[in-house]
Design an enzyme around this catalytic site. Structure first.
Site, PDB file in Angstrom:
ATOM      1  N   GLU A   8       0.925  -1.136   0.384  1.00  0.00           N
ATOM      2  CA  GLU A   8       0.235   0.334   0.099  1.00  0.00           C
ATOM      3  C   GLU A   8       0.801   1.118   0.071  1.00  0.00           C
ATOM      4  O   GLU A   8       0.404   1.978  -1.315  1.00  0.00           O
ATOM      5  CB  GLU A   8      -0.934   0.350   1.254  1.00  0.00           C
ATOM      6  N   GLU A  65       2.212   1.629  -3.852  1.00  0.00           N
ATOM      7  CA  GLU A  65       0.841   2.122  -4.155  1.00  0.00           C
ATOM      8  C   GLU A  65       0.558   3.940  -4.488  1.00  0.00           C
ATOM      9  O   GLU A  65       0.833   4.362  -5.271  1.00  0.00           O
ATOM     10  CB  GLU A  65      -0.211   1.068  -4.170  1.00  0.00           C
ATOM     11  N   GLU A  66       0.263   3.943  -2.505  1.00  0.00           N
ATOM     12  CA  GLU A  66       0.193   5.074  -2.792  1.00  0.00           C
ATOM     13  C   GLU A  66       1.401   6.345  -2.124  1.00  0.00           C
ATOM     14  O   GLU A  66       1.177   7.906  -3.143  1.00  0.00           O
ATOM     15  CB  GLU A  66      -0.112   5.423  -1.186  1.00  0.00           C
TER      16      GLU A  66
END
Lengths: 283, 283
Positions: A188, A191-192
């Site tokens: 995560e 991805e961010e």
């Protein structure tokens, strides 16, 4: 005269009988708990399906089977009504337990659904069912990421409750089904923010109803004190605890739960156990 | 002559038009994310439902609505097929993203199901959806319960993988939707053994696919050393860690995560935050 003109219809009848025997029960595989799983893969008329299902259940009842599952792909949605509306069980007036325990006591009920299929369940015995519950939780994660300059990685969302508030928060995300928590956290953050990280430990956790996926508008490194000084962080019980824990961790005064890989002898599956490794092993 | 014989059909037409206007769209309420939620509470013909749904979606598309939810009770299972099979969107050949992202790109797809209803979802915009994922996990708990004689509370199951093995294990259970972990632990121990307990802290956690509800055959207090000496406990990675952690806890050498009640200023909902309260507050 040869016998062939007469033998033809006999063969046809034999073939039909064979087909009838084949089609009388639905294809199903046994599960490990005395039940059966029906997987529908071919289009079928709903009336035919209902009659095959009725015959199959009668047979499975005779065999002492317990749970019956139907995994129904979305393209066979025409069969849902037959599964739940046809009466596969006639309840006696005194069977209050079954009535109370099964939401749809005479037919199949919904167990769970994924985008492309619906899982239906039915319990043959005249007793409360022991089928497993469906999934009830999503596991969300928030990541406290710090660099060598003791700056913390923060993001701004372009949707959700923080949109337009100017609040900088930790990157967050949702753990996928079957994914490990530590893998999900690293994924995560990547991805961010496109930042590569190493998972250290679980600092804390809590329960909350998570309303909406978030999308990221901006990401940056921010001095920790600046993060903690944001009104949203200071004035909110939960955020304040999180900031305090992160501060204690930053100053090496806090032990969370670190993942330790281990294998179950039963399932032979690898999984992580998370615990206070410092208290247990001094590391 | 009076006008009344002629006025009657006019009134009827007016009423019909009004009904038509009323029925042209399905009843729906707005959600907080720019979408709408349709709740079906009355029986309806599936062809009528399909045409109303088509008209409603056209209107909502015009209004810039995003997600459309249908909460469909099991007694209205006759409407499932219409929701998923009718084409509510005509995809252009170049809309590969939508095709890849939506399992049923032209119609509604399954979002989640509970025993008595099915939740269907549809995304109006010509972009990948941002609807929340369905629940993916169940949260199981195992309880380490000790009495003043330093005996540990253990149970034997009458189903599942430990049935007939003679293994004594900790009481286990599943956290209900919306239930707090600490409440669930106390409830499960009470249900399985009738013993009242007080929740202290989370000692460790792990991820595992939980296959089956267990039912309890027997429960008793057992000296901790006897519990830890069982071959299943000694020879299994995971059980060994658990036993070691419990032993360290018993000897007051281990800090787990204790629940601290707190309130979110956003949701105003009380929830527990679990963390190493000893390291943070010295308690």
């Amino acid at each position: 005269m040869s016998a062939s003109p007469n033998s033809t219809p006999v063969n046809v009848i034999a073939e039909n009988e064979e087909q009838f025997r084949d089609f009388k029960l639905l294809n199903a595989v046994n599960d490990r708990y005395g039940g059966v799983i029906i997987e529908i893969t071919e289009p079928m008329d709903s009336a035919l399906f209902a009659s095959l299902l009725r015959a199959s259940i009668a047979q499975w009842r005779h065999q002492g089977k317990k749970g019956v599952w139907i995994k129904l792909p979305i393209q066979h949605a025409n069969l849902v009504e037959a599964a739940v509306k046809v009466i596969y069980r006639l309840l006696q007036p005194n069977q209050a337990v079954l009535r109370a325990f099964l939401k749809n006591p005479e037919g199949f009920w919904y167990h769970h659904a994924e985008p492309n299929y619906l899982m239906l369940a039915y319990w043959i015995p005249e007793s409360a069912h022991t089928l497993p519950a469906n999934a009830s939780h999503r596991v969300g994660i928030g990541a406290f990421v710090m660099n060598e300059k003791r700056e913390v990685l923060v993001v701004q969302e372009n949707t959700g409750r923080f949109w337009g508030t100017g609040v900088w928060k930790f990157p967050t995300g949702v753990v996928d089904e079957g994914e490990d928590l530590c893998t999900a956290a690293v994924r995560e953050v990547k991805e961010e923010t496109a930042i590569d990280t190493k998972f250290v430990e679980v600092l804390a956790f809590r329960y909350e109803i998570c309303k909406q996926e978030s999308e990221i508008e901006a990401a940056k490194w921010m001095p920790f004190d600046e993060y903690a000084a944001q009104p949203y962080v200071k004035n909110n019980d939960l955020s304040k605890y999180i900031a305090d824990i992160c501060l204690a961790k930053k100053e090496r005064k806090y032990s969370g739960f670190a993942p330790v890989p281990s294998t179950s002898v039963f399932s032979n599956e690898k999984s992580y156990m998370y615990f206070n490794t410092y208290d247990l092993n001094g590391q």
